[in-house]
Design a protein around this motif. Structure first.
Motif, short mmCIF file in Angstrom:
data_model
loop_
_atom_site.label_atom_id
_atom_site.label_comp_id
_atom_site.label_asym_id
_atom_site.label_seq_id
_atom_site.Cartn_x
_atom_site.Cartn_y
_atom_site.Cartn_z
N ILE A 1 -11.55 1.30 -5.59
CA ILE A 1 -12.16 0.85 -5.45
C ILE A 1 -11.47 -0.58 -5.23
O ILE A 1 -11.11 -1.73 -6.19
CB ILE A 1 -13.40 0.43 -6.53
CG1 ILE A 1 -13.68 1.79 -7.11
CG2 ILE A 1 -14.87 -0.28 -6.35
CD1 ILE A 1 -14.35 2.02 -8.49
N GLU A 2 -12.43 -1.36 -4.03
CA GLU A 2 -11.90 -2.74 -3.62
C GLU A 2 -12.80 -3.20 -2.82
O GLU A 2 -13.37 -2.91 -2.01
CB GLU A 2 -10.56 -2.65 -3.11
CG GLU A 2 -9.92 -4.14 -2.88
CD GLU A 2 -9.88 -4.56 -3.58
OE1 GLU A 2 -9.53 -6.09 -3.52
OE2 GLU A 2 -8.47 -3.94 -5.14
N GLY A 3 -13.19 -4.41 -3.06
CA GLY A 3 -14.29 -5.80 -1.89
C GLY A 3 -15.82 -4.46 -2.07
O GLY A 3 -15.90 -4.79 -1.02
N GLY A 4 -16.23 -4.17 -2.50
CA GLY A 4 -17.49 -3.47 -2.63
C GLY A 4 -17.78 -1.99 -2.01
O GLY A 4 -18.30 -1.32 -1.45
N ALA A 5 -16.61 -1.06 -1.90
CA ALA A 5 -15.91 -0.46 -1.37
C ALA A 5 -15.28 0.68 -2.00
O ALA A 5 -14.41 0.89 -2.81
CB ALA A 5 -15.97 -0.22 0.44
N VAL A 6 -15.43 2.39 -2.38
CA VAL A 6 -14.64 3.43 -2.50
C VAL A 6 -13.68 3.64 -1.45
O VAL A 6 -13.74 3.91 -0.42
CB VAL A 6 -15.00 3.93 -3.21
CG1 VAL A 6 -14.42 5.21 -3.68
CG2 VAL A 6 -16.38 3.74 -4.44
N VAL A 7 -12.75 3.32 -1.92
CA VAL A 7 -11.67 3.64 -0.83
C VAL A 7 -11.43 5.25 -1.24
O VAL A 7 -10.59 5.51 -1.82
CB VAL A 7 -9.84 2.76 -0.86
CG1 VAL A 7 -9.25 3.49 0.41
CG2 VAL A 7 -10.65 1.59 -0.73
N LEU A 8 -11.01 7.13 -0.32
CA LEU A 8 -10.75 7.46 -0.30
C LEU A 8 -9.38 8.11 -0.15
O LEU A 8 -9.30 7.24 0.77
CB LEU A 8 -11.66 8.23 0.85
CG LEU A 8 -12.89 8.26 0.57
CD1 LEU A 8 -14.08 9.52 1.57
CD2 LEU A 8 -13.37 8.31 -1.14
N GLU A 9 -8.71 9.26 -0.38
CA GLU A 9 -7.23 9.31 -0.28
C GLU A 9 -7.36 9.34 1.30
O GLU A 9 -6.15 9.16 1.75
CB GLU A 9 -7.37 10.50 -0.84
CG GLU A 9 -7.42 11.54 -0.20
CD GLU A 9 -7.44 13.10 -0.90
OE1 GLU A 9 -6.71 12.75 -1.85
OE2 GLU A 9 -7.69 13.95 -0.74
N ASN A 10 -8.02 9.39 2.09
CA ASN A 10 -7.62 9.58 3.59
C ASN A 10 -7.70 8.13 4.35
O ASN A 10 -7.80 8.34 5.69
CB ASN A 10 -8.58 10.67 4.64
CG ASN A 10 -9.92 10.20 4.45
OD1 ASN A 10 -9.96 9.14 3.44
ND2 ASN A 10 -10.68 10.88 4.83
N GLY A 11 -7.88 7.21 3.48
CA GLY A 11 -8.30 6.14 3.94
C GLY A 11 -9.84 5.46 3.89
O GLY A 11 -10.16 4.36 5.03
N PRO B 1 -11.61 3.96 9.31
CA PRO B 1 -11.13 3.96 10.34
C PRO B 1 -10.45 4.25 11.35
O PRO B 1 -10.06 5.79 11.19
CB PRO B 1 -10.17 2.63 9.82
CG PRO B 1 -10.66 2.94 7.96
CD PRO B 1 -11.55 4.05 7.97
N PRO B 2 -10.40 3.85 12.80
CA PRO B 2 -9.92 4.83 13.87
C PRO B 2 -8.43 5.32 13.43
O PRO B 2 -8.07 4.31 12.63
CB PRO B 2 -10.15 3.48 14.95
CG PRO B 2 -10.00 2.29 14.30
CD PRO B 2 -10.48 2.67 13.35
N ARG C 1 -9.92 -6.04 7.91
CA ARG C 1 -10.04 -5.75 8.63
C ARG C 1 -11.27 -3.92 8.70
O ARG C 1 -12.85 -4.50 9.11
CB ARG C 1 -9.56 -4.98 9.83
CG ARG C 1 -9.02 -6.07 10.79
CD ARG C 1 -8.06 -6.18 11.61
NE ARG C 1 -7.18 -5.43 11.21
CZ ARG C 1 -5.96 -4.99 11.22
NH1 ARG C 1 -5.53 -6.03 10.75
NH2 ARG C 1 -5.20 -3.82 11.70
N HIS C 2 -11.48 -3.24 8.14
CA HIS C 2 -11.90 -2.21 7.61
C HIS C 2 -12.97 -2.06 6.70
O HIS C 2 -14.32 -2.18 6.83
CB HIS C 2 -10.79 -0.96 7.10
CG HIS C 2 -10.09 -0.86 8.21
ND1 HIS C 2 -9.49 -0.31 9.44
CD2 HIS C 2 -9.14 -0.01 8.23
CE1 HIS C 2 -8.93 -0.20 9.92
NE2 HIS C 2 -7.68 0.15 9.06
N GLN C 3 -12.82 -3.03 5.98
CA GLN C 3 -13.61 -3.79 4.88
C GLN C 3 -15.23 -4.19 4.98
O GLN C 3 -16.26 -3.90 5.39
CB GLN C 3 -12.87 -4.16 3.31
CG GLN C 3 -13.67 -5.11 2.63
CD GLN C 3 -13.70 -5.65 2.06
OE1 GLN C 3 -13.49 -6.60 2.52
NE2 GLN C 3 -14.16 -6.00 0.56
N ILE C 4 -15.04 -5.40 6.11
CA ILE C 4 -15.93 -5.77 7.43
C ILE C 4 -16.27 -4.83 7.87
O ILE C 4 -17.79 -5.25 7.90
CB ILE C 4 -14.97 -6.91 8.39
CG1 ILE C 4 -14.36 -7.77 7.16
CG2 ILE C 4 -16.21 -7.54 9.15
CD1 ILE C 4 -13.70 -8.91 8.43
#
Length: 215
Positions: A21-31, A134-135, A151-154
């Protein structure tokens, strides 16, 4: 004493698709990043037909305009014992000093607390989560540099803001989930037997690898 694990037993962290969890988002294992909102579901018991039609149009519009293609939107309904802080707010809101009123208040609170312990005092909460992918292709748990993640978080937070605006206009009263809120939701989801307990405080990792290490 720590019992050794069998070779065919995988660690739970490896079995879950959640990385951190970082910056208001859950990060999944695929990015991918997953953002969340708590919403207030309107009662449809006595709603007029026009109100229900507007509700339907809002949901369709949310799927069409706010959620990008190939992303996942989830609605989670949680039924759990009422939070202790809700009863505490109720207690603090009663300010009468009359002895009879104070006695009745304490008796009512005692009954409510006991009903909560017995699982009879239930609270329903609703959440919406949505992914932003993300692409490009990434390996499982491939690390990101702080600049790349930002960049992705924004983009993920922009998605959450669009959802918040659309839901607020429809009267859902959305509340964005920050790091602690996301952690608590995940903790209760994976610990259904402890839903009546307060979730622990989320400890954010402070150490990050520099770009040269990630390369």
């Amino acid at each position: 004493m720590t019992l050794p694990m069998r070779k065919d037993e995988a660690r739970l962290v490896d079995a879950l698709p959640y990385w951190g969890i970082e910056g208001g988002a859950v990060v999944l294992e695929n990015g991918a990043l997953e953002v969340g909102l708590e919403i207030q579901l309107p009662s449809t018991l006595l709603s007029a037909t026009l109100t229900l039609e507007n509700l339907h149009r809002t949901i369709v519009g949310l799927l069409h305009d706010a959620v990008p293609q190939r992303e996942r939107l989830r609605l989670l309904i949680e039924a759990a014992p009422m939070r202790a802080e809700v009863l505490e707010r109720y207690r603090n809101a009663l300010s009468s000093t009359h002895p009879a009123a104070a006695f009745l208040t304490e008796e009512k609170l005692r009954c409510l607390v006991q009903a909560r312990r017995d699982g009879k005092l239930v609270e329903y909460r609703a959440y919406l989560t949505c992914t932003y992918t993300p692409p490009g292709r990434r390996r499982r748990r491939q690390s990101q540099s702080p600049e790349e993640f930002r960049r992705h978080q924004i983009r993920a937070l922009e998605l959450r803001e669009r959802m918040t605006t659309a839901l607020a206009k429809a009267g859902f009263e959305p509340t964005p989930l920050l790091d602690q809120g996301l952690f608590e939701l995940g903790w209760r989801y994976f610990n259904p037997g402890a839903r009546g307990q307060r979730a622990p405080r989320y400890l954010k990792p402070e150490a990050h690898y520099p770009r040269r290490v990630l390369k």
